[in-house]
Structure formats: structure tokens, C-alpha cells
Enzyme design. Sequence first.
Site, PDB file in Angstrom:
ATOM      1  N   HIS A 229       0.828  -1.205   0.000  1.00 46.71           N
ATOM      2  CA  HIS A 229       0.000   0.000   0.000  1.00 46.71           C
ATOM      3  C   HIS A 229       0.863   1.256   0.000  1.00 46.71           C
ATOM      4  CE1 HIS A 229      -3.013  -2.954   1.088  1.00 46.71           C
ATOM      5  NE2 HIS A 229      -3.974  -2.051   0.958  1.00 46.71           N
TER       6      HIS A 229
ATOM      7  N   HIS B  62       0.145  -4.306   8.763  1.00 40.81           N
ATOM      8  CA  HIS B  62       1.598  -4.436   8.698  1.00 40.81           C
ATOM      9  C   HIS B  62       2.189  -4.046  10.045  1.00 40.81           C
ATOM     10  CE1 HIS B  62       2.410  -5.196   4.396  1.00 40.81           C
ATOM     11  NE2 HIS B  62       1.314  -4.494   4.169  1.00 40.81           N
TER      12      HIS B  62
ATOM     13  N   ASP C  92       7.474  -2.448   8.452  1.00 45.86           N
ATOM     14  CA  ASP C  92       7.075  -2.554   7.045  1.00 45.86           C
ATOM     15  C   ASP C  92       6.825  -1.178   6.437  1.00 45.86           C
ATOM     16  OD1 ASP C  92       7.120  -5.212   7.733  1.00 45.86           O
ATOM     17  OD2 ASP C  92       4.950  -5.387   7.930  1.00 45.86           O
TER      18      ASP C  92
END
Length: 381
Positions: free
Chosen positions: A181, A222, A226
Amino acid sequence: MTLYIGREASKLWKRICAETTTEINLLLDNWKYLLAGLIFQYIHGLAARGVHYLHRPGPTLQDLGFFILPELGQDKGYISETVFTCVFLSFLLWTFHPFIFKTKKIYTVLVWCRVLAFLVASQILRIVTFYSTQLPGPNYHCREGSKLARLPKPESVLEVLLINFPRGVIYGCGDLIFSSHMIFTLVFVLTYQKYGTRRCIKQLAWLVAIIQSLLIVASRKHYTVDVVVAWYTVNLVVFFIDKKLPELPDRTSGNLPLLLPLSTKDKDNKTKEENQKLLNGNSVDPADWRRRSEVNGKTMEDANGLHADTAMNEKQKLSSALVHCAVLPCLCIKSSAIIMISINIYHGIFQAPIASACVILFPTSNAEIVIVVSQCRRPLI
């Protein structure tokens, strides 16, 4: 009022048609890059699906972001996806704005070629990273006890190739370092930062990227690492790839790429610039500085030694008394017959060879030929 709306609608339609033609020409030249980028998006999804088969649920790792940000939970997990969807759609619409608005700075095809190059480079690093070490997923559907935490062995290759889109992407596990994302979000924001025109939107885009980062951690999609790794990795990838790629032509400056056809107005402007350089004594092509001799109003190359020697001999025989002619104004002649007559007139006036003259012939967009004679010297007899 009706007439005004109809006139504006006609202009908009013409603008859309003209932009469509331009973008189609660009697409014909760059379709391979776009197709390769789209194919790799599928490969990236296939890799994320494959690592889900290797995922093993376990206790959630200690994370600073989890201590600071409360978990949104399953009921509010959609907030993160909603923000990401808005970012994606907003960027998509912006890349197609040249079809609608008069002020244009980008070409849609070229921008997407650049964006896909950034995405592919970042996603290659991501695939290598999450296959190197599989971390236990922190999201609710990846924890122990969830049916989605592990995938059963595939019954056929087709089951793996179909990747169960979009459910397989939304409920994936194991593809953690680093956030996909954030790859898309940061690539979009960095692209608009460079090619966008609204400063307030640029500032808003960076704010949305920060909010998106916090929502990803809060929804437990996440770990914080991350997101942090994505921030500096994507920025570095975009920085280095951007230097390797050819720069996009800036439509606001009027510099069009060579693969695009020039309009009549652009051709006229380019011709006027070249003519001005010639009048100022500057050659259009710096490599074309060659000495020329002129015989009876005709420009000859130095390689024509016979004509040059003849002119020099005639010059030595004539009297050294010379008269300087003032710079003559430009003569714009539109028909080929008048062109020949004008050249013959010059030939008749300067019956003796011209000792030093500069005759410039160049066409314009209206099929005119401009003749400029300057610093003329001729014998008195």
C-alpha cells in the site's frame, strides 16, 4: 446561454479528440513498456499469493506502533482501504486531466510508463524481501485460530494462477516487508510532487501519505517496520530510477517530443527562431559552419574550386575602388516565378562577381522565400 454552452461543449469535444490522437500515437510507441508493467503487477500478486502458502501463524511480534496506536479492529479495518482507494482513484483521474483541461503539463501514456517503472523496481525488492523471511501476520485473519491464516495445498496450478482476486489479495498473509500500500501511495505522491501544479494538493498528498501510514499500522495490516522500510526504500528507488529515465517533455514550455507531430503554429514559431538566428549571424546547426564562396548570386561550397578561383581572378582584375551597400530589407516572395525574377534582378545588378556577400534563402510556413542580402561589395564598373 444555450449558445455559450454549445460552443464550450464543442471546444471540449475537439480538445478530447485532439488529445486522444496524441495519446494514441504515444501508446503505439510505448505499449510494450505499459504491457510489461501491467504483466508484472500480476506477477507481484502471484508472488504474494504464493507466500501465503508458506505462512505460519504465530504470536504477534513486539511493535512500537502497536503500543502507540490502538487497534481499529475488524469493524473499522475498512478505513485504511477506503483512504488508499481514494488516493488511487485521485491519481488515476489526475493522469487523465489533459483530456479535459486546457492547461496541460504531462502526457498520460508517458506518466504511466514512468509510474509503472517505479512500481516494478519497488515490487521486485519487496518480493525478494518477504520471501527471504516470513513473519507471522499481525492482522486478525492471519493470527492463530483463523481459518484464513493458512492456505491448504493447491489442487491444481490453475488455482494458484487465478490468485483468488480480489479476496486473495485483501486477506493475504506473509507478504509483510515492506508495505505494498505504501509503495503505491508514495509513488503516486512523488509523481505528483514532480509533475503536479497545485502546491496545496502536493502538501495535502504528503499529509494523506502520513495518515495512510498510521492507518496501516492501526489496522494491523503491517508491522511498523514494514511502513518505515517502505518510506525510505520507495523514495530511494524513485530517486535513482528517475535519473535513469528520459525526462518527460514539459507541455507548458512548448517543447514537444520528437515523436509528436508539430502543429502549424509550432512550426511557424520554430521557423521564426531559426530565421532570427540566421539574421543574427548564428547558424541553426553549430556543426554547419563552412566557408562558402558566391558567384553571381549563387552560394557555392568551397569544394567548387573552379568557381572560387574564377571569382578571385575577376576580383583582382577589377579596380580596388569598392562601394559598400547598406543592409537591404528582407524580400518576401510567394511565387516561384517571382523568385526567379528577383534572383535575376540581383544577378543583373551585380554583373561583376560579388566580392563579399551573404545571401540567405529560407522557406517559411506560407511557402515564402526570404532573401536577405547584407554587407554587399561590388566593383564600380
